[in-house]
Design a protein around this motif. Sequence first.
Motif, PDB file in Angstrom:
ATOM      1  N   ASN A 312       1.333  -1.148  -0.287  1.00 14.82           N
ATOM      2  CA  ASN A 312      -0.083  -0.357   0.055  1.00 14.82           C
ATOM      3  C   ASN A 312       0.633   1.412  -0.238  1.00 14.82           C
ATOM      4  O   ASN A 312       0.622   2.272  -0.430  1.00 14.82           O
ATOM      5  N   GLN A 313       1.711   1.949   0.967  1.00 10.95           N
ATOM      6  CA  GLN A 313       2.648   2.491   0.739  1.00 10.95           C
ATOM      7  C   GLN A 313       3.913   2.534   0.526  1.00 10.95           C
ATOM      8  O   GLN A 313       4.661   2.729  -0.647  1.00 10.95           O
ATOM      9  N   SER A 314       4.862   2.345   1.345  1.00  9.12           N
ATOM     10  CA  SER A 314       7.063   2.397   1.369  1.00  9.12           C
ATOM     11  C   SER A 314       7.066   1.154   0.389  1.00  9.12           C
ATOM     12  O   SER A 314       8.251   1.400   0.278  1.00  9.12           O
ATOM     13  N   ASP A 386      -1.124  -4.662   3.510  1.00 14.07           N
ATOM     14  CA  ASP A 386      -1.151  -3.275   4.219  1.00 14.07           C
ATOM     15  C   ASP A 386       0.299  -2.894   5.063  1.00 14.07           C
ATOM     16  O   ASP A 386       0.061  -1.838   5.912  1.00 14.07           O
ATOM     17  N   GLU A 387       0.831  -3.188   5.297  1.00 13.31           N
ATOM     18  CA  GLU A 387       2.188  -2.918   5.385  1.00 13.31           C
ATOM     19  C   GLU A 387       2.625  -3.059   6.921  1.00 13.31           C
ATOM     20  O   GLU A 387       3.260  -2.493   7.891  1.00 13.31           O
ATOM     21  N   SER A 439      12.820   4.326   7.286  1.00  9.52           N
ATOM     22  CA  SER A 439      11.155   4.173   7.144  1.00  9.52           C
ATOM     23  C   SER A 439      10.702   5.030   8.279  1.00  9.52           C
ATOM     24  O   SER A 439      11.581   4.964   8.994  1.00  9.52           O
TER      25      SER A 439
END
Length: 550
Positions: A312-314, A386-387, A439
Amino acid sequence: MNWEVLSAAPRVVAGKGDGVCRNSCRRETIGSSNMDDVSLKFHQQLLFIDESLVAEDVAALKFLCTDFLPFRKLERVKSAVDIFELLMAKGYLNEKDTFLLAELLYTIKCHSLLKKLGYTKEKVQECLHEKGRVSPYRQMLYELSENITNDMLKDIIFLLKNCLPKRQITLSALELLILLEKQSLLTENNVQILEEICMRVSPNLLERVNCYKRAKVSLPQQENTQPIEEISLSHTGDIKVSPVSEETSIKSVGSNIKDNKEACLTQGFSEIKLELPGGLSNAENESEKVKSYKMDGPHRGFCLVINNVKFNQSLSERRGSFKDAEELERVFTWLGLDVRIYTDLTSQKIKELMQTWQQLQDHKDRDCFICCILSHGESGAVYGKDEELVSIRTIMSYFTARQCPQLAEKPKLFFIQACQGKEIQCGVPVKTDARIPDSSSMQQSFSPSESIPEEADFLLGMATIDGYVSFRHIQQGAWYIQALCSKLQLLVPRGEDILSILTEVNEDVARRVDRLGTKKQMPLPAYTLTRKLIFPIPRDPPPSQQYGGF
């Protein structure tokens, strides 16, 4: 209780669906009898056991009782109650001595019914050496029948076509063995026909026969002065039977093997422990202490492949992971497993998926369970789409014997392709499966040493050791998965066990380097297996030969 009245009551072949009719008929008989409370309770226990057994269980009991009861009487048996009546008539079963029945239930793995007789699985194991009545020969045959698949049975019947009735009949493995015994082709002192069959149909079964033979010859012997028959396979595949002289007859021992103090039956035939005179151990017998998991049933098992590619993100896209998923599907399908692939699951979806498969009743008929997870990861955990992290221990804990009894005492394998640390991999096209170090949030850390449950029969194959990255080629796939699939295809046909195969995987991955020659990787297997895990040799060629290799 009037057992004659009970025996005459209408009855169908044992099964779970007929319990109501049989139950009502029999309880009227019980209520009309004048037995004392102890006898009443005893017969009620027998009825409960009878109603809990299915037709296959009754067939197994009939087979195991052929050492005690005549063939002609057993042929008329329709239910477990019929067997109980015969055993009681012969003095093998009564209110004060129920051990033989407990031994029979233990042997056919109906462990939950033992409590009705005041026993547990462990208690039966303790008493088998002194009180066991089922002969090692009969146990060996039963264990053999349990591992003969339908395909194997068809092949065996074809090989034995000249020894079987001309008319076409449908035989189970147990019925086939009984037929061979009736024709004197198979006896306690002559199992050569089994050796010939196993060598042609399934060499994996041959070890069970050899174990029985070693147990016999290690005990005090007496010459068998009766001529026996030599069994061999003709060039056409048929089994031929021919007499041999007394000088070449096999050696045998008396039928009461259990009385010899050298033979210790603790868990049925598979746990015979042998010692040489003077307490010296035989190296061959030592090697036999580690038995193999049953891996030749009609259904091998399920293999889940969770392939998390996009996040989803990084976290970066895991390019090349589809190659890994495809190879895993091909190889484990080749090994006989039903493969299911799931793509891009969140942490919650991973847990829900584990819970769904935990509750699957079909595991009962499978030999093993395998789960492969391809994702980014941290120490002792993997990322969902979703990490969010899911600990590896949590994933594996769904399949412990307590949480998933259908897989109890069966091997459960987990292969994790994910980084276990945060070091940066800067080469292209090689990527790391770790989160980049800048992160914004620090994630919870898990210890790999705590990942595997403290229960037996688990294997955890990690792509890398704790704290380090694992590598994935954006076109060829991950080093670890490539090596795992390659070694399975190479070594399963050679009869290697899974730990030997994973040692080869370690060696393969340890030799690999990135294109700059600076990055290395070391896989880490951990296990609580109690037996050797050997996949049966597939009849089809490996996928690398079918699809052109890696």
